[in-house]
Design a protein around this motif. Structure first.
Motif, PDB file in Angstrom:
ATOM      1  N   GLU A   1      -8.190   4.375   1.328  1.00  0.00           N
ATOM      2  CA  GLU A   1      -6.929   4.062   0.642  1.00  0.00           C
ATOM      3  C   GLU A   1      -5.754   4.360   1.563  1.00  0.00           C
ATOM      4  N   GLU A   2      -5.873   5.458   2.322  1.00  0.00           N
ATOM      5  CA  GLU A   2      -4.795   5.859   3.230  1.00  0.00           C
ATOM      6  C   GLU A   2      -4.662   4.924   4.424  1.00  0.00           C
ATOM      7  N   LEU A   3      -5.589   3.972   4.549  1.00  0.00           N
ATOM      8  CA  LEU A   3      -5.513   2.951   5.603  1.00  0.00           C
ATOM      9  C   LEU A   3      -5.100   1.596   5.046  1.00  0.00           C
ATOM     10  N   GLY A   4      -5.051   1.478   3.729  1.00  0.00           N
ATOM     11  CA  GLY A   4      -4.803   0.177   3.113  1.00  0.00           C
ATOM     12  C   GLY A   4      -6.009  -0.741   3.211  1.00  0.00           C
ATOM     13  N   MET A   5      -7.231  -0.171   3.102  1.00  0.00           N
ATOM     14  CA  MET A   5      -8.429  -1.007   3.107  1.00  0.00           C
ATOM     15  C   MET A   5      -8.413  -1.954   1.906  1.00  0.00           C
ATOM     16  N   THR A   6      -9.026  -3.123   2.084  1.00  0.00           N
ATOM     17  CA  THR A   6      -8.911  -4.209   1.111  1.00  0.00           C
ATOM     18  C   THR A   6     -10.253  -4.582   0.492  1.00  0.00           C
ATOM     19  N   ASN A   7     -10.190  -5.402  -0.550  1.00  0.00           N
ATOM     20  CA  ASN A   7     -11.389  -5.993  -1.135  1.00  0.00           C
ATOM     21  C   ASN A   7     -12.089  -6.921  -0.145  1.00  0.00           C
ATOM     22  N   VAL A   8     -13.316  -7.298  -0.488  1.00  0.00           N
ATOM     23  CA  VAL A   8     -14.102  -8.225   0.342  1.00  0.00           C
ATOM     24  C   VAL A   8     -14.525  -9.427  -0.501  1.00  0.00           C
TER      25      VAL A   8
ATOM     26  N   ALA B   1       0.830  -1.208   0.000  1.00  0.00           N
ATOM     27  CA  ALA B   1       0.000   0.000   0.000  1.00  0.00           C
ATOM     28  C   ALA B   1       0.866   1.259   0.000  1.00  0.00           C
ATOM     29  N   LYS B   2       1.935   1.241   0.761  1.00  0.00           N
ATOM     30  CA  LYS B   2       2.854   2.388   0.767  1.00  0.00           C
ATOM     31  C   LYS B   2       3.535   2.555  -0.593  1.00  0.00           C
ATOM     32  N   MET B   3       3.904   1.437  -1.195  1.00  0.00           N
ATOM     33  CA  MET B   3       4.556   1.506  -2.508  1.00  0.00           C
ATOM     34  C   MET B   3       3.643   2.186  -3.530  1.00  0.00           C
ATOM     35  N   PHE B   4       2.369   1.787  -3.559  1.00  0.00           N
ATOM     36  CA  PHE B   4       1.432   2.410  -4.509  1.00  0.00           C
ATOM     37  C   PHE B   4       1.315   3.914  -4.261  1.00  0.00           C
ATOM     38  N   ALA B   5       1.310   4.301  -2.984  1.00  0.00           N
ATOM     39  CA  ALA B   5       1.217   5.729  -2.662  1.00  0.00           C
ATOM     40  C   ALA B   5       2.431   6.481  -3.173  1.00  0.00           C
TER      41      ALA B   5
END
Length: 539
Positions: free
Chosen positions: A355-362, A335-339
């Motif tokens: 997005e800033e929390l790295g929330m994921t799919n379900v 997630a940090k890399m994408f940012a």
């Protein structure tokens, strides 16, 4: 007046239904957003783009508008909207409204009048064709499935809809429609909004008889007229959603003379992980070298000629950390890399809620999904004989509800989103992934986003630097520079979950100041750990 504030801004998108509920009905609302403004100020963003909050039957989650100049009661009322604009403004945050101008709801007063008779003054506000029941005017298909034509027996006519049958297309060839839209936009500008996102704006000049839906001959004429009559009268940011955009016409959309829009959302990179000639549900591995080529082409083509929007996520897209990252062993690192990869580029970055929390799919059971597109594709493909497990895998991977699960605020009941029952289930990983935990952890994804936002405001190279792709054929590393006079920004990202060697071009082998990294330690100069990303300033 400075019309360029948005060039160093970072914009945060909110899906209001899922952001924060204030009254316990399980649906996010405007007072809920107001209650979280301090969180957004802490993050450092400059503007909030709200997905539609207008009156709507919610057939397509608010993108079917029945009144452009009132707020749907599920979100509050106009007084709440005015309070949000004012209180956000006091924190240095502008409000960007989502304008759906290609179509309305079939419950909009214009359409209820339009279908009364062919002689009704509102009839020509929409696109109609004479016909015979059961024989549509042509083979055009709606984006959500089925024919793009709907029969109205009392009129002996079909109306055109590019999306749901409850979303009839407006007829922009009628100047009265354009005047109505102009007056509505000026009304919102009077209320102090900071800009507009224009939903599927590339579809408004359709010519269905010629099978033209996107990029119709009058498209840029219409946009220039709209801009001249509205947007250019204020200090606004405008971004058009244009799935058909390419670098050539994006230069027209985002011409620095301000004649059309500030920028467009283009989706070339977003469409790479699907089979050639297929739909988004036809999954394919991401061709990494193509991703580098696509993003670099846009960076190079628009330099000094237009302006980019930068995004991985929105309300229609799955979570990037699940899509192209690793949402398990390396969720934080990827997630940090994408940012870091995105925020070093030229353009205006957009952060989608969570997005800033790295929330994921379900991965829900089918009965727990709410999105009309998801429900339709499940029915269509299972009836057509597709393997159900494959259909579900496509939904898990690409379904729009991945982005629409409630914002994860804390580890309490329903993630702190509501005191009631949420309209859609909360992602079960909220006890570990939530804003409260992220803000308390100085090594969190949140703090990387916060720092990236600050860097954009501190260093001019982020806004004006010229882009150059490094190592274009490297199968794992996405690296580039941005150069402005004597200053160079260097961004190096390992896109994959393995350790890889790093050898930079010799001219960059000199003293550097590390601005940010996806790992706590500085690491080895000649090795990148899984999903390791670094950003340096040289000169």
């Amino acid at each position: 007046m400075d019309r360029q504030w948005w060039k160093q801004a970072v914009i945060y998108q909110i899906y209001p239904k899922s952001f924060q509920d204030s009254n316990g009905d399980g649906i996010g609302d405007l007072q809920g957003i107001i209650s979280r403004l301090d969180y957004l100020k802490e993050l450092g963003i400059d503007a909030l783009w709200l997905s539609p909050v207008y009156c709507s039957p919610q057939d397509d989650n608010g993108y079917d508008i029945s009144n452009y100049q009132d707020i749907d009661p599920m979100f509050g009322n106009l007084e709440d909207m005015e309070e949000l604009i004012k209180k956000a403004g006091s924190r240095g945050i502008r409000i960007i409204m989502d304008l759906v101008l290609n179509h309305t709801s079939d419950e909009h007063p214009w359409f209820t009048e339009a279908r009364k008779s062919k002689d009704n003054p509102y009839h020509d506000y929409y696109v109609w064709r004479d016909g015979v029941e059961g024989t549509a005017p042509n083979r055009l298909r709606a984006a959500f499935g089925g024919s793009a034509w709907e029969w109205v027996p009392e009129l002996g006519q079909y109306y055109f809809h590019q999306f749901s049958v409850k979303q009839p297309d407006l007829n922009w060839d009628n100047p009265k429609v354009r005047l109505e839209i102009r007056d509505m936009i000026l009304w919102w500008m009077e209320k102090g909004v900071g800009g507009f996102r224009l939903d599927v704006i590339d579809l408004v000049a359709k010519e269905p008889d010629r099978m033209i839906t996107a990029d119709g001959p009058r498209l840029h004429e219409f946009i220039q007229e709209l801009s001249r009559e509205t947007f250019q009268k204020g200090d606004l940011v405008t971004v058009g959603e244009a799935w058909s955009a390419n670098p050539d016409n994006a230069v027209r959309y985002s011409n620095p003379d301000g004649s059309e829009l500030s920028m467009v959302f283009q989706f070339e990179h977003i469409c790479l992980d699907q089979k050639k000639g297929g739909e988004k549900w036809d999954l394919a591995p991401l061709p990494f070298l193509e991703l580098k080529r696509a993003l670099s082409t846009w960076q190079e083509s628009l330099y000094l000629k237009g302006w980019n929007s930068l995004f991985w996520n929105n309300h229609d897209l799955p979570r990037i950390v699940s899509r192209w990252g690793n949402d398990k062993e390396y969720r934080i690192e990827s997630a940090k890399m994408f940012a870091i990869l995105l925020h070093g580029m030229q353009g205006t970055p957009y952060i989608y809620q969570g997005e800033e929390l790295g929330m994921t799919n379900v991965r829900y059971d089918m009965e727990d999904y709410r999105d009309i597109e998801t429900l339709n594709i499940y029915r269509e493909r299972t009836r057509a004989g597709y393997n159900e497990a494959d259909v579900m895998e496509s939904i898990y991977t690409k379904g729009r509800d991945n982005a629409r699960t409630p914002m994860q605020w804390n580890h309490g009941r329903e993630a702190g989103f509501t005191d009631g029952t949420p309209w859609i289930k909360v992602n079960p990983n909220y006890p570990e992934i939530n804003a409260e935990a992220a803000m308390a952890d100085e090594n969190s994804i949140f703090h990387v986003y916060q720092k990236l936002i600050g860097l954009r405001k501190t260093h001019d190279v982020f806004v004006d630097g010229k882009y150059r792709l490094l190592m274009p054929e490297d199968p794992d590393i996405f690296a580039y520079t941005r150069t402005l006079e004597e200053t160079t920004l260097l961004v190096i990202c390992n896109f994959h979950d393995k350790t890889v060697p790093l050898q930079l071009p010799k001219e960059l082998d000199r003293e550097k100041q590390q601005l940010i990294s996806s790992y706590m330690d500085e690491g080895q100069a000649d090795v990148l750990k899984p999903y390791e990303a670094r950003m340096y300033l040289i000169g």
